[in-house]
Write a protein that holds these residues in place. Structure first.
Motif, PDB file in Angstrom:
ATOM      1  N   TYR A  48       0.848  -1.187   0.000  1.00 34.62           N
ATOM      2  CA  TYR A  48       0.000   0.000   0.000  1.00 34.62           C
ATOM      3  C   TYR A  48       0.885   1.239   0.000  1.00 34.62           C
ATOM      4  O   TYR A  48       1.789   1.368   0.816  1.00 34.62           O
ATOM      5  N   PHE A  49       0.599   2.161  -0.937  1.00 31.63           N
ATOM      6  CA  PHE A  49       1.276   3.441  -1.013  1.00 31.63           C
ATOM      7  C   PHE A  49       0.276   4.546  -0.675  1.00 31.63           C
ATOM      8  O   PHE A  49      -0.853   4.530  -1.156  1.00 31.63           O
ATOM      9  N   GLN A  50       0.692   5.516   0.127  1.00 28.48           N
ATOM     10  CA  GLN A  50      -0.139   6.668   0.422  1.00 28.48           C
ATOM     11  C   GLN A  50       0.726   7.909   0.329  1.00 28.48           C
ATOM     12  O   GLN A  50       1.573   8.158   1.201  1.00 28.48           O
ATOM     13  N   GLY A  51       0.513   8.672  -0.717  1.00 25.23           N
ATOM     14  CA  GLY A  51       1.247   9.915  -0.898  1.00 25.23           C
ATOM     15  C   GLY A  51       2.745   9.695  -0.814  1.00 25.23           C
ATOM     16  O   GLY A  51       3.293   8.786  -1.440  1.00 25.23           O
ATOM     17  N   ASN A  52       3.404  10.517  -0.010  1.00 26.58           N
ATOM     18  CA  ASN A  52       4.852  10.430   0.151  1.00 26.58           C
ATOM     19  C   ASN A  52       5.267   9.622   1.370  1.00 26.58           C
ATOM     20  O   ASN A  52       6.459   9.558   1.695  1.00 26.58           O
ATOM     21  N   SER A  53       4.274   9.015   2.040  1.00 30.16           N
ATOM     22  CA  SER A  53       4.589   8.222   3.226  1.00 30.16           C
ATOM     23  C   SER A  53       5.294   6.937   2.839  1.00 30.16           C
ATOM     24  O   SER A  53       5.184   6.465   1.704  1.00 30.16           O
ATOM     25  N   ALA A  54       6.011   6.360   3.801  1.00 32.83           N
ATOM     26  CA  ALA A  54       6.651   5.076   3.555  1.00 32.83           C
ATOM     27  C   ALA A  54       5.582   4.035   3.256  1.00 32.83           C
ATOM     28  O   ALA A  54       4.558   3.966   3.938  1.00 32.83           O
ATOM     29  N   PRO A  55       5.771   3.206   2.237  1.00 34.34           N
ATOM     30  CA  PRO A  55       4.748   2.220   1.889  1.00 34.34           C
ATOM     31  C   PRO A  55       4.609   1.143   2.953  1.00 34.34           C
ATOM     32  O   PRO A  55       5.559   0.826   3.671  1.00 34.34           O
ATOM     33  N   ASP A  56       3.398   0.596   3.032  1.00 32.67           N
ATOM     34  CA  ASP A  56       3.123  -0.557   3.897  1.00 32.67           C
ATOM     35  C   ASP A  56       3.416  -1.806   3.073  1.00 32.67           C
ATOM     36  O   ASP A  56       2.629  -2.183   2.226  1.00 32.67           O
ATOM     37  N   LYS A  57       4.539  -2.448   3.347  1.00 31.01           N
ATOM     38  CA  LYS A  57       4.970  -3.615   2.586  1.00 31.01           C
ATOM     39  C   LYS A  57       4.651  -4.924   3.308  1.00 31.01           C
ATOM     40  O   LYS A  57       5.174  -5.982   2.936  1.00 31.01           O
ATOM     41  N   SER A  58       3.809  -4.848   4.327  1.00 30.00           N
ATOM     42  CA  SER A  58       3.621  -6.005   5.203  1.00 30.00           C
ATOM     43  C   SER A  58       3.031  -7.220   4.510  1.00 30.00           C
ATOM     44  O   SER A  58       3.115  -8.330   5.021  1.00 30.00           O
ATOM     45  N   GLY A  59       2.420  -7.050   3.337  1.00 28.71           N
ATOM     46  CA  GLY A  59       1.812  -8.177   2.650  1.00 28.71           C
ATOM     47  C   GLY A  59       2.692  -8.863   1.616  1.00 28.71           C
ATOM     48  O   GLY A  59       2.323  -9.905   1.081  1.00 28.71           O
ATOM     49  N   LEU A  60       3.845  -8.303   1.341  1.00 30.51           N
ATOM     50  CA  LEU A  60       4.727  -8.918   0.339  1.00 30.51           C
ATOM     51  C   LEU A  60       5.159 -10.298   0.823  1.00 30.51           C
ATOM     52  O   LEU A  60       5.673 -10.440   1.928  1.00 30.51           O
ATOM     53  N   PRO A  61       4.958 -11.348   0.004  1.00 30.56           N
ATOM     54  CA  PRO A  61       5.188 -12.724   0.463  1.00 30.56           C
ATOM     55  C   PRO A  61       6.650 -13.120   0.580  1.00 30.56           C
ATOM     56  O   PRO A  61       6.967 -14.051   1.322  1.00 30.56           O
ATOM     57  N   SER A  62       7.543 -12.468  -0.125  1.00 29.32           N
ATOM     58  CA  SER A  62       8.966 -12.791  -0.031  1.00 29.32           C
ATOM     59  C   SER A  62       9.777 -11.613  -0.555  1.00 29.32           C
ATOM     60  O   SER A  62       9.214 -10.662  -1.115  1.00 29.32           O
ATOM     61  N   ASP A  63      11.088 -11.692  -0.363  1.00 35.32           N
ATOM     62  CA  ASP A  63      11.941 -10.597  -0.837  1.00 35.32           C
ATOM     63  C   ASP A  63      12.095 -10.612  -2.353  1.00 35.32           C
ATOM     64  O   ASP A  63      12.781  -9.751  -2.913  1.00 35.32           O
ATOM     65  N   ARG A  64      11.482 -11.563  -3.027  1.00 35.93           N
ATOM     66  CA  ARG A  64      11.497 -11.533  -4.494  1.00 35.93           C
ATOM     67  C   ARG A  64      10.504 -10.492  -5.033  1.00 35.93           C
ATOM     68  O   ARG A  64      10.563 -10.131  -6.196  1.00 35.93           O
ATOM     69  N   PHE A  65       9.608 -10.056  -4.170  1.00 35.51           N
ATOM     70  CA  PHE A  65       8.581  -9.093  -4.561  1.00 35.51           C
ATOM     71  C   PHE A  65       8.988  -7.692  -4.097  1.00 35.51           C
ATOM     72  O   PHE A  65       9.408  -7.509  -2.947  1.00 35.51           O
ATOM     73  N   SER A  66       8.829  -6.721  -4.987  1.00 34.70           N
ATOM     74  CA  SER A  66       9.069  -5.333  -4.623  1.00 34.70           C
ATOM     75  C   SER A  66       8.162  -4.459  -5.456  1.00 34.70           C
ATOM     76  O   SER A  66       7.647  -4.884  -6.503  1.00 34.70           O
ATOM     77  N   ALA A  67       7.945  -3.240  -5.001  1.00 38.51           N
ATOM     78  CA  ALA A  67       7.112  -2.307  -5.748  1.00 38.51           C
ATOM     79  C   ALA A  67       7.613  -0.907  -5.507  1.00 38.51           C
ATOM     80  O   ALA A  67       8.169  -0.612  -4.444  1.00 38.51           O
ATOM     81  N   GLU A  68       7.413  -0.071  -6.493  1.00 36.41           N
ATOM     82  CA  GLU A  68       7.729   1.335  -6.334  1.00 36.41           C
ATOM     83  C   GLU A  68       6.648   2.164  -6.987  1.00 36.41           C
ATOM     84  O   GLU A  68       5.896   1.691  -7.843  1.00 36.41           O
ATOM     85  N   ARG A  69       6.601   3.401  -6.538  1.00 36.56           N
ATOM     86  CA  ARG A  69       5.629   4.332  -7.105  1.00 36.56           C
ATOM     87  C   ARG A  69       6.362   5.625  -7.391  1.00 36.56           C
ATOM     88  O   ARG A  69       6.817   6.304  -6.472  1.00 36.56           O
ATOM     89  N   THR A  70       6.479   5.949  -8.649  1.00 30.79           N
ATOM     90  CA  THR A  70       7.261   7.106  -9.063  1.00 30.79           C
ATOM     91  C   THR A  70       6.367   8.338  -9.188  1.00 30.79           C
ATOM     92  O   THR A  70       5.290   8.271  -9.792  1.00 30.79           O
ATOM     93  N   GLY A  71       6.830   9.425  -8.611  1.00 31.20           N
ATOM     94  CA  GLY A  71       6.119  10.694  -8.745  1.00 31.20           C
ATOM     95  C   GLY A  71       4.716  10.670  -8.188  1.00 31.20           C
ATOM     96  O   GLY A  71       3.873  11.488  -8.573  1.00 31.20           O
ATOM     97  N   GLY A  72       4.449   9.753  -7.284  1.00 31.48           N
ATOM     98  CA  GLY A  72       3.128   9.671  -6.683  1.00 31.48           C
ATOM     99  C   GLY A  72       2.053   9.212  -7.637  1.00 31.48           C
ATOM    100  O   GLY A  72       0.858   9.354  -7.336  1.00 31.48           O
ATOM    101  N   SER A  73       2.442   8.633  -8.764  1.00 31.62           N
ATOM    102  CA  SER A  73       1.430   8.211  -9.725  1.00 31.62           C
ATOM    103  C   SER A  73       1.614   6.754 -10.118  1.00 31.62           C
ATOM    104  O   SER A  73       1.212   5.868  -9.373  1.00 31.62           O
ATOM    105  N   VAL A  74       2.289   6.507 -11.224  1.00 33.56           N
ATOM    106  CA  VAL A  74       2.448   5.148 -11.751  1.00 33.56           C
ATOM    107  C   VAL A  74       3.205   4.265 -10.769  1.00 33.56           C
ATOM    108  O   VAL A  74       4.146   4.707 -10.105  1.00 33.56           O
ATOM    109  N   SER A  75       2.755   3.018 -10.668  1.00 36.70           N
ATOM    110  CA  SER A  75       3.427   2.056  -9.803  1.00 36.70           C
ATOM    111  C   SER A  75       3.844   0.833 -10.610  1.00 36.70           C
ATOM    112  O   SER A  75       3.158   0.432 -11.556  1.00 36.70           O
ATOM    113  N   THR A  76       4.955   0.248 -10.222  1.00 36.47           N
ATOM    114  CA  THR A  76       5.444  -0.977 -10.839  1.00 36.47           C
ATOM    115  C   THR A  76       5.661  -2.025  -9.763  1.00 36.47           C
ATOM    116  O   THR A  76       6.327  -1.758  -8.756  1.00 36.47           O
TER     117      THR A  76
END
Lengths: 113, 113
Positions: A48-76
């Motif tokens: 979960y991403f909210q604005g500029n706050s640190a994301p809540d990554k608590s649901g990621l199942p392993s360190d193989r998973f990552s996500a980013e959100r650039t400029g507060g818009s698009v996420s990968t």
């Protein structure tokens, strides 16, 4: 107006390869979520991403998973060294900061062979 | 504490009948309870939602009944139609802790003509 857009719609990849899934949220929505839906199952929270706050990554199942959100818009969402158990539909949702309703994209169906 | 338990897993109803889907939660910090409808190949879409300060909310043929003391809520679909055939998810969210929706496992509803 445009809804949440996800790409690609479908992705077939070989085991061990890395994949990137993209989410374009509704313009102006500051909150963005990633969920995973395995066949016949419910929606599993990933991140979960909210604005500029640190994301809540608590649901990621392993360190193989990552996500980013650039400029507060698009996420990968990136999955490294994919495994067969990663096969699922990956759903992205966005909402307004103070709103309750989350709007979902159509999802990316990932198949790891 | 983050779980939302949903039943039944599947439901077959005759056209014109009443469809009832039940959910139970444990986290008393939850204060928003939506139901989402999902058609095959699509992302979930908000159907109806309730907050714990009311016991019932009705929108057209769809009603949420909420029992705060029992920590249960249910979706009633009156005069069910074949077009209602879809998967329904209950969910819950609080204003503290994890800000993402926690989903039930889903109910596949089939309305027979």
């Amino acid at each position: 107006g445009a809804g949440v857009s996800q790409s690609p719609s479908n992705k077939v990849t070989e085991k061990g390869k890395d994949v990137e899934l993209r989410c374009d949220p509704i313009s102006g929505h500051t909150a963005l979520y990633w969920y995973r839906q395995s066949l016949g199952q419910g929606l599993e929270f990933l991140i979960y991403f909210q604005g500029n706050s640190a994301p809540d990554k608590s649901g990621l199942p392993s360190d193989r998973f990552s996500a980013e959100r650039t400029g507060g818009s698009v996420s990968t969402l990136t999955i490294q060294r994919t495994q067969q158990e990663d096969s699922a539909v990956y759903l992205c949702a966005s909402k307004e900061y103070l709103g309750d309703e989350a709007f979902f994209g159509q999802g990316t169906r990932l198949t790891v062979v | 504490q983050q779980q939302v338990k949903q039943s039944p897993q599947s439901l077959i109803v005759q056209k014109g009948g009443i469809s009832i889907i039940n959910c139970a939660y444990e986290n008393t910090a939850f204060d928003y309870f939506p139901w989402y409808q999902q058609f095959p190949g699509k992302g979930p879409a908000l159907l109806i939602a309730i907050r714990p300060d009311v016991s019932e909310k009705k929108e057209g043929r769809f009603t949420i009944s909420f029992n705060k003391s029992a920590k249960q809520f249910s979706l009633h679909i009156m005069d069910s139609q074949p077009g209602d055939s879809a998967t329904y998810f209950c969910a819950a969210k609080g204003r503290t802790g994890r800000r993402a929706l926690t989903f039930g496992s889903g109910t596949r509803l089939q309305v027979q003509p």
